[in-house]
Design an enzyme around this catalytic site. Structure first.
Site, PDB file in Angstrom:
ATOM      1  N   TYR A  91       0.938  -1.134  -0.114  1.00  9.60           N
ATOM      2  CA  TYR A  91       0.007  -0.030   0.088  1.00  9.60           C
ATOM      3  C   TYR A  91       0.736   1.133  -0.060  1.00  9.60           C
ATOM      4  CZ  TYR A  91      -4.561   2.199   0.091  1.00  9.60           C
ATOM      5  OH  TYR A  91      -5.577   2.853  -0.220  1.00  9.60           O
ATOM      6  N   ARG A 144      -8.877   9.959  -7.858  1.00  8.72           N
ATOM      7  CA  ARG A 144      -8.346  10.566  -7.189  1.00  8.72           C
ATOM      8  C   ARG A 144      -7.590   9.542  -6.099  1.00  8.72           C
ATOM      9  NH1 ARG A 144      -7.528  12.235  -1.944  1.00  8.72           N
ATOM     10  NH2 ARG A 144      -9.309  11.089  -1.329  1.00  8.72           N
ATOM     11  N   LYS A 162      -5.828  -2.348  -0.798  1.00  6.53           N
ATOM     12  CA  LYS A 162      -6.763  -2.116   0.543  1.00  6.53           C
ATOM     13  C   LYS A 162      -7.285  -3.611   0.913  1.00  6.53           C
ATOM     14  CE  LYS A 162      -7.691   1.543   2.876  1.00  6.53           C
ATOM     15  NZ  LYS A 162      -7.698   2.902   2.167  1.00  6.53           N
ATOM     16  N   GLU A 233     -13.419   4.430  -2.371  1.00 10.49           N
ATOM     17  CA  GLU A 233     -12.061   4.487  -2.213  1.00 10.49           C
ATOM     18  C   GLU A 233     -11.495   5.314  -3.398  1.00 10.49           C
ATOM     19  OE1 GLU A 233      -8.548   4.101   0.022  1.00 10.49           O
ATOM     20  OE2 GLU A 233     -10.290   3.285   0.476  1.00 10.49           O
ATOM     21  N   ASP A 234     -10.811   6.432  -2.968  1.00  7.50           N
ATOM     22  CA  ASP A 234     -10.206   7.248  -3.817  1.00  7.50           C
ATOM     23  C   ASP A 234     -10.997   7.722  -5.039  1.00  7.50           C
ATOM     24  OD1 ASP A 234      -8.026   6.987  -2.243  1.00  7.50           O
ATOM     25  OD2 ASP A 234      -6.417   6.133  -3.765  1.00  7.50           O
ATOM     26  N   ASP A 256     -13.893   5.252   2.913  1.00  4.30           N
ATOM     27  CA  ASP A 256     -12.652   5.173   3.703  1.00  4.30           C
ATOM     28  C   ASP A 256     -11.804   6.659   3.899  1.00  4.30           C
ATOM     29  OD1 ASP A 256     -10.842   3.866   5.544  1.00  4.30           O
ATOM     30  OD2 ASP A 256      -9.350   4.202   3.918  1.00  4.30           O
ATOM     31  N   ASP A 257     -11.751   7.393   2.604  1.00  2.00           N
ATOM     32  CA  ASP A 257     -11.150   8.496   2.520  1.00  2.00           C
ATOM     33  C   ASP A 257     -11.854   9.759   3.565  1.00  2.00           C
ATOM     34  OD1 ASP A 257      -9.063   7.901   0.403  1.00  2.00           O
ATOM     35  OD2 ASP A 257     -11.023   7.583  -0.831  1.00  2.00           O
ATOM     36  N   ASN A 399      -0.444  11.778   1.280  1.00  2.00           N
ATOM     37  CA  ASN A 399       0.384  10.652   0.656  1.00  2.00           C
ATOM     38  C   ASN A 399       0.259  10.821  -0.963  1.00  2.00           C
ATOM     39  OD1 ASN A 399       0.562   8.932   2.890  1.00  2.00           O
ATOM     40  ND2 ASN A 399      -1.678   8.589   2.766  1.00  2.00           N
TER      41      ASN A 399
END
Length: 531
Positions: A91, A144, A162, A233-234, A256-257, A399
């Site tokens: 990750y 993203r 993930k 996610e993202d 999760d973000d 990150n």
């Protein structure tokens, strides 16, 4: 190809040299393997030596993915027993580089892809997945990826990575996990022009087309697997808040973000507050970055403030958000995105354009970076902040590592060793004036495996804010007072499976308390989780 040869080509069935002589005879494997039988411990020892022989992190990433493709049991044995060593490879930060080079380094397919050309066929396509049951799906649209922008279908590395952490951190069965990319196009010219890019080569779909695609996907998923947990996610800021709002009360899902990041940083903040010995209600928090992660973190801290007796309005007044145009206010003259409006300041007539100006004006106790802009916490900013507070809280959370607002070494040096520091990507311990500082990593992996496991096991109707705050408090409690005094705000990741047990247990307790768990209450919830 029949019999034993097929077994050796199946990542789920293959044990390689661990097949004993009776198994080799039974499955038609005699002559297809070297004569010696090895234990999985011996296999893992060799695999670890192979892993460490590679020079670059990307080579190590590719090695691990190829290992999983040929022997999944060995891959997860290796990962679980070397998690702190390998997590930065599977990750962040290495997965970012892997996603950028996904088309160039493509070797075999993982997960499933759903694109606009498949519209109307999503439910039928799900039947192509080879495993009958799926417990958890991580889905991204690649818009993203970390702090790297729109990578389109190259973002598949994120759901894959993930879910590997869900298995390693919370014991989900790998065959019951499904990584998914929704291919809604890509707006990055580099990939539109790249002959190795594997997604559809067109600009991103309009909002109506995009939301129709997501609706078809989610309806199809819950038709096939009614009990599944979906993690978003993202996904870019223009869609992620709307998707969460549209579906969080319809299906068992979370982002999760927004929520995972919010929870893990809330845990770190709880312990940072313990370290500063300043009451939570008296903290002044400057956030650099007002996207999904920044707003998610602020919302979690606000909910904790509400638990401690403040109103939502009072709590939000303790936050100052800075984006690319400066301090976010109601009167700065631009049209604010919907998710920014709740934190727009109403008490400024003079527009503050830079982060340094805001820090000088606010004199914050905490500086939180989720901007994706590397090195934006300058020496002048950190030194200015440190003038006004004994133990400044500096969270440099973007990150991958190259996007971190400042390094751990910079934060400790510029604050003269007084700051409480956390980052999004890992940093090595720092020696400063005879002291060794071990930087905390606000890694979502502390939260999402246990949160997801708890929500799935009790078949909760939804993932609530109270469940997310419970996860944060549970994580925070894994650091004792003696550790907090030294500036340590997160436990070691080596404890992740035990932490996940605690988080899942408490999340299930909270779901029963809220009346949204749909299973019969286990006699002992912790034993139920461990099993």
């Amino acid at each position: 190809m029949e019999g034993g040869y097929n077994i050796l080509r199946s990542s789920f069935a293959n044990k390689g040299t661990a097949f004993d002589q009776d198994e080799r005879k039974k499955y038609g494997l005699r002559g297809l393997l070297p004569p010696r039988t090895e234990t999985i411990v011996e296999q893992a020892e060799r695999a670890l030596a192979q892993f460490t022989s590679f020079q670059s992190n990307l080579e190590k990433y590719i090695f691990l993915n190829c290992l999983r493709d040929r022997n999944e049991t060995l891959f997860f044995y290796l990962l679980v027993n070397n998690l702190e060593l390998m997590m930065p490879i599977v990750y962040t930060p290495t997965v970012g580089e892997a996603c950028q080079k996904f088309g160039n380094e493509f070797r075999f397919a993982q997960g499933m892809y759903f694109s606009s050309q498949d519209k109307g066929q999503f439910r039928e396509m799900l039947d192509n997945w080879p495993h009958k049951e799926v417990d958890i799906i991580v889905v991204s649209d690649g818009s993203r990826i970390l702090g790297l922008g729109d990578l389109g279908t190259n973002g598949m590395g994120i759901p894959v990575g993930k879910l590997q952490l869900y298995v390693a951190g919370a014991g989900f069965h790998p065959s019951r996990t499904l990584p998914v990319i929704i291919d809604a196009g890509v707006n990055t010219k580099k990939y539109l022009d790249d002959k190795f890019y594997l997604g559809e080569k067109h600009a991103r779909l309009s909002d109506p087309e995009y939301y129709a695609l997501m609706e078809e996907f989610l309806v199809a998923v819950y038709n096939k697997w009614p009990k599944v947990l979906v993690q978003f996610e993202d996904i870019s800021n223009d869609h992620c808040f709307t998707l969460l709002e549209n579906y969080r009360n319809r299906f068992l899902c979370f982002n999760d973000d927004i929520q995972g990041t919010g929870s893990v940083i809330l845990a770190g903040f709880i312990n940072a507050v313990r370290a500063t010995q300043i009451p939570l209600k008296d903290h002044r928090m400057v956030f650099f970055g007002a996207g999904s992660a920044g707003i998610g973190v602020a919302d979690c801290i606000v909910s904790l403030m509400e638990e401690q007796g403040m109103t939502k309005e009072e709590a939000r007044k303790r936050f100052w958000f800075v984006d690319s145009k400066g301090l976010i206010t109601t009167n700065r003259g631009d049209e604010l995105a919907e998710h920014k409006k709740a934190y727009a300041r109403t008490d400024y007539t003079t527009q503050l354009k830079s982060l340094l100006e805001v820090v000088k004006d606010v004199k914050p106790t905490a500086l939180v970076g989720l901007s994706g802009i590397g090195r934006s916490f300058t020496q002048e900013i950190v030194e200015e902040m440190s003038k006004n507070v004994e133990k400044p809280i500096v969270f440099s959370l973007s990150n991958p590592t190259s996007n971190a607002e400042c390094t751990a070494e910079q934060a400790y040096q510029w604050s003269e060793g007084r700051c409480i520091f956390a980052s999004g990507s890992p940093f090595a311990p720092v020696e400063y004036r005879g002291h060794t500082f071990v930087p905390g990593q606000g890694n979502n992996m502390y939260i999402f495996p246990g949160l997801g496991l708890g929500a799935f096991l009790c078949q909760s109707l939804r993932v609530t804010d109270e469940m997310i705050n419970t996860a944060a408090k549970t994580l925070a409690s894994n650091v004792d007072d003696a550790e907090v005094i030294t500036g340590k705000i997160y436990p070691g990741l080596s404890k992740i499976r035990e932490i996940s047990v605690q988080i899942a247990t408490n999340v299930i307790e909270k779901a029963f308390e809220q009346g949204i768990a749909t299973i019969q209450r286990p006699e002992n919830i912790e034993q139920f989780v461990r099993k």
